[in-house]
Design a protein around this motif. Structure first.
Motif, PDB file in Angstrom:
ATOM      1  N   GLY A  46      20.316  -0.603   2.905  1.00 46.52           N
ATOM      2  CA  GLY A  46      20.476   0.835   3.111  1.00 46.52           C
ATOM      3  C   GLY A  46      19.674   1.606   2.070  1.00 46.52           C
ATOM      4  N   SER A  47      19.865   2.897   2.046  1.00 49.77           N
ATOM      5  CA  SER A  47      19.086   3.739   1.145  1.00 49.77           C
ATOM      6  C   SER A  47      19.570   3.571  -0.294  1.00 49.77           C
ATOM      7  N   THR A  48      18.659   3.195  -1.183  1.00 52.62           N
ATOM      8  CA  THR A  48      19.003   3.045  -2.603  1.00 52.62           C
ATOM      9  C   THR A  48      17.761   3.277  -3.453  1.00 52.62           C
ATOM     10  N   ASP A  49      17.947   3.858  -4.617  1.00 55.53           N
ATOM     11  CA  ASP A  49      16.797   4.037  -5.509  1.00 55.53           C
ATOM     12  C   ASP A  49      16.928   3.159  -6.753  1.00 55.53           C
ATOM     13  N   THR A  50      17.793   2.123  -6.658  1.00 51.23           N
ATOM     14  CA  THR A  50      18.011   1.230  -7.808  1.00 51.23           C
ATOM     15  C   THR A  50      16.962   0.110  -7.880  1.00 51.23           C
ATOM     16  N   VAL A  51      16.146  -0.043  -6.797  1.00 52.01           N
ATOM     17  CA  VAL A  51      15.108  -1.085  -6.796  1.00 52.01           C
ATOM     18  C   VAL A  51      13.731  -0.452  -6.572  1.00 52.01           C
ATOM     19  N   LEU A  52      12.691  -1.178  -6.988  1.00 52.68           N
ATOM     20  CA  LEU A  52      11.317  -0.698  -6.795  1.00 52.68           C
ATOM     21  C   LEU A  52      10.951  -0.740  -5.315  1.00 52.68           C
ATOM     22  N   ARG A  53      10.092   0.174  -4.892  1.00 48.98           N
ATOM     23  CA  ARG A  53       9.670   0.205  -3.487  1.00 48.98           C
ATOM     24  C   ARG A  53       8.265  -0.346  -3.296  1.00 48.98           C
ATOM     25  N   GLU A  54       7.496  -0.421  -4.378  1.00 47.40           N
ATOM     26  CA  GLU A  54       6.082  -0.786  -4.212  1.00 47.40           C
ATOM     27  C   GLU A  54       5.763  -2.224  -4.645  1.00 47.40           C
ATOM     28  N   THR A  55       6.640  -2.831  -5.451  1.00 48.53           N
ATOM     29  CA  THR A  55       6.396  -4.192  -5.943  1.00 48.53           C
ATOM     30  C   THR A  55       7.547  -5.106  -5.526  1.00 48.53           C
ATOM     31  N   TYR A  56       7.195  -6.283  -4.998  1.00 48.69           N
ATOM     32  CA  TYR A  56       8.195  -7.260  -4.560  1.00 48.69           C
ATOM     33  C   TYR A  56       7.768  -8.643  -5.027  1.00 48.69           C
ATOM     34  N   ILE A  57       8.685  -9.609  -4.939  1.00 46.44           N
ATOM     35  CA  ILE A  57       8.349 -10.994  -5.274  1.00 46.44           C
ATOM     36  C   ILE A  57       8.761 -11.893  -4.112  1.00 46.44           C
ATOM     37  N   ILE A  91      12.980 -13.390  -0.644  1.00 51.99           N
ATOM     38  CA  ILE A  91      12.328 -12.120  -0.976  1.00 51.99           C
ATOM     39  C   ILE A  91      13.149 -11.520  -2.108  1.00 51.99           C
ATOM     40  N   TRP A  92      12.479 -11.072  -3.171  1.00 48.64           N
ATOM     41  CA  TRP A  92      13.166 -10.477  -4.315  1.00 48.64           C
ATOM     42  C   TRP A  92      12.857  -8.983  -4.391  1.00 48.64           C
ATOM     43  N   PHE A  93      13.891  -8.154  -4.411  1.00 50.91           N
ATOM     44  CA  PHE A  93      13.741  -6.734  -4.719  1.00 50.91           C
ATOM     45  C   PHE A  93      13.984  -6.598  -6.227  1.00 50.91           C
ATOM     46  N   ILE A  94      13.113  -5.927  -6.920  1.00 52.21           N
ATOM     47  CA  ILE A  94      13.178  -5.820  -8.386  1.00 52.21           C
ATOM     48  C   ILE A  94      13.988  -4.583  -8.777  1.00 52.21           C
ATOM     49  N   CYS A  95      15.045  -4.810  -9.560  1.00 51.34           N
ATOM     50  CA  CYS A  95      15.894  -3.686  -9.992  1.00 51.34           C
ATOM     51  C   CYS A  95      15.166  -2.871 -11.064  1.00 51.34           C
ATOM     52  N   ARG A  96      15.344  -1.561 -10.986  1.00 51.51           N
ATOM     53  CA  ARG A  96      14.735  -0.684 -12.012  1.00 51.51           C
ATOM     54  C   ARG A  96      15.407  -0.934 -13.350  1.00 51.51           C
ATOM     55  N   ALA A  97      14.625  -0.772 -14.394  1.00 53.03           N
ATOM     56  CA  ALA A  97      15.139  -1.014 -15.768  1.00 53.03           C
ATOM     57  C   ALA A  97      16.234  -0.018 -16.084  1.00 53.03           C
ATOM     58  N   THR A 126       0.858  -1.187   0.000  1.00 52.36           N
ATOM     59  CA  THR A 126       0.000   0.000   0.000  1.00 52.36           C
ATOM     60  C   THR A 126       0.895   1.239   0.000  1.00 52.36           C
ATOM     61  N   LYS A 127       0.295   2.405  -0.271  1.00 56.73           N
ATOM     62  CA  LYS A 127       1.061   3.665  -0.384  1.00 56.73           C
ATOM     63  C   LYS A 127       1.942   3.937   0.839  1.00 56.73           C
ATOM     64  N   ASP A 128       1.415   3.625   2.043  1.00 58.72           N
ATOM     65  CA  ASP A 128       2.193   3.896   3.262  1.00 58.72           C
ATOM     66  C   ASP A 128       3.157   2.752   3.612  1.00 58.72           C
ATOM     67  N   GLU A 129       3.172   1.706   2.756  1.00 57.87           N
ATOM     68  CA  GLU A 129       4.095   0.576   2.894  1.00 57.87           C
ATOM     69  C   GLU A 129       3.920  -0.219   4.195  1.00 57.87           C
ATOM     70  N   THR A 130       2.711  -0.168   4.759  1.00 61.40           N
ATOM     71  CA  THR A 130       2.462  -0.899   6.018  1.00 61.40           C
ATOM     72  C   THR A 130       1.679  -2.195   5.802  1.00 61.40           C
ATOM     73  N   GLU A 131       1.070  -2.374   4.616  1.00 62.35           N
ATOM     74  CA  GLU A 131       0.255  -3.563   4.347  1.00 62.35           C
ATOM     75  C   GLU A 131       0.460  -4.011   2.901  1.00 62.35           C
ATOM     76  N   LEU A 132       0.057  -5.256   2.642  1.00 59.24           N
ATOM     77  CA  LEU A 132       0.069  -5.757   1.266  1.00 59.24           C
ATOM     78  C   LEU A 132      -1.264  -5.411   0.608  1.00 59.24           C
ATOM     79  N   GLU A 133      -1.203  -5.059  -0.677  1.00 61.79           N
ATOM     80  CA  GLU A 133      -2.434  -4.968  -1.466  1.00 61.79           C
ATOM     81  C   GLU A 133      -3.013  -6.376  -1.557  1.00 61.79           C
ATOM     82  N   ARG A 134      -4.345  -6.477  -1.698  1.00 63.03           N
ATOM     83  CA  ARG A 134      -4.978  -7.802  -1.715  1.00 63.03           C
ATOM     84  C   ARG A 134      -4.560  -8.644  -2.917  1.00 63.03           C
ATOM     85  N   GLU A 135      -4.375  -8.013  -4.082  1.00 66.14           N
ATOM     86  CA  GLU A 135      -4.126  -8.768  -5.306  1.00 66.14           C
ATOM     87  C   GLU A 135      -2.702  -9.344  -5.371  1.00 66.14           C
TER      88      GLU A 135
END
Length: 213
Positions: free
Chosen positions: A180-191, A207-213, A112-121
């Motif tokens: 640590g702090s990085t903007d090379t991976v997505l913050r809203e989608t994980y695997i 847990i997979w962090f997805i790298c930005r294209a 979710t936007k506040d990063e405290t919960e998972l979206e249902r889908e």
């Protein structure tokens, strides 16, 4: 006995196991040793001790069978999707045969936007074995879609045990502390990648962090 065991596991995920799952469960058990790994290239590894280690990988483009569910609980979504995929793998496909198991099975989640919960889908995805990549058998179930996924670069970290919304949020938080702090991976989608069937208590996940294209 095998069905009763899986029934007990399903109840911990708050889902009931239909009787018609007995066949796929027995077939999966028979072939449990033969599991084809999803191909990838390891780009780098960090951390000396197993606990703090993470790895950067590149996965090639490939065809996946995907199911999307949005049940009240994460465990319900992945359980119901995986049951559909098991039927497809075991017989409910245009080839009419057992396709073979690949690992890991991927569960794509969104925060979710506040990063405290998972979206249902949640999208649950099974990689088609090499011999079916060019010509995937058509699913009988209309909720299963064969999708060509683009190449994927991820940073992965292992964890063990059951995957619940609580454990996943904790693992994401721990991984952010490690990176640590990085903007090379997505913050809203994980695997969440699962390597063993749900009946194994201390099963291996990543847990997979997805790298930005």
């Amino acid at each position: 006995r095998l069905f009763a065991h899986w029934e007990a596991v399903a109840s911990t995920h708050r889902v009931s196991l239909p009787r018609d799952m007995a066949g796929p469960i027995a077939q999966m058990a028979r072939h449990s040793q033969a599991r084809e790994p999803v191909p990838y290239v390891s780009l780098s590894q960090q951390g000396k001790c197993e606990e703090a280690a993470y790895e950067e990988r590149q996965y090639p483009a490939g065809k996946w069978a995907c199911v999307t569910k949005g049940e009240p609980m994460y465990e319900q979504s992945i359980s119901m999707s995986f049951m559909k995929l098991m039927r497809y793998i075991c017989k409910e496909n245009s080839a009419g045969c057992y396709l073979g198991m690949t690992v890991p099975v991927l569960n794509e989640i969104h925060l979710t936007k506040d990063e405290t919960e998972l979206e249902r889908e949640v999208v649950t995805a099974y990689y088609l074995p090499g011999e079916f990549q060019q010509n995937p058998p058509v699913p009988v179930d209309p909720e299963i879609h064969i999708i060509e996924r683009a190449p994927l670069r991820v940073i992965t970290r292992v964890f063990y045990g059951m995957t619940t919304e609580e454990t996943i949020l904790r693992e994401i938080s721990l991984f952010w502390e490690l990176l640590g702090s990085t903007d090379t991976v997505l913050r809203e989608t994980y695997i969440v990648a699962s390597y063993e069937n749900p009946s194994i208590p201390q099963r291996r996940n990543e847990i997979w962090f997805i790298c930005r294209a």
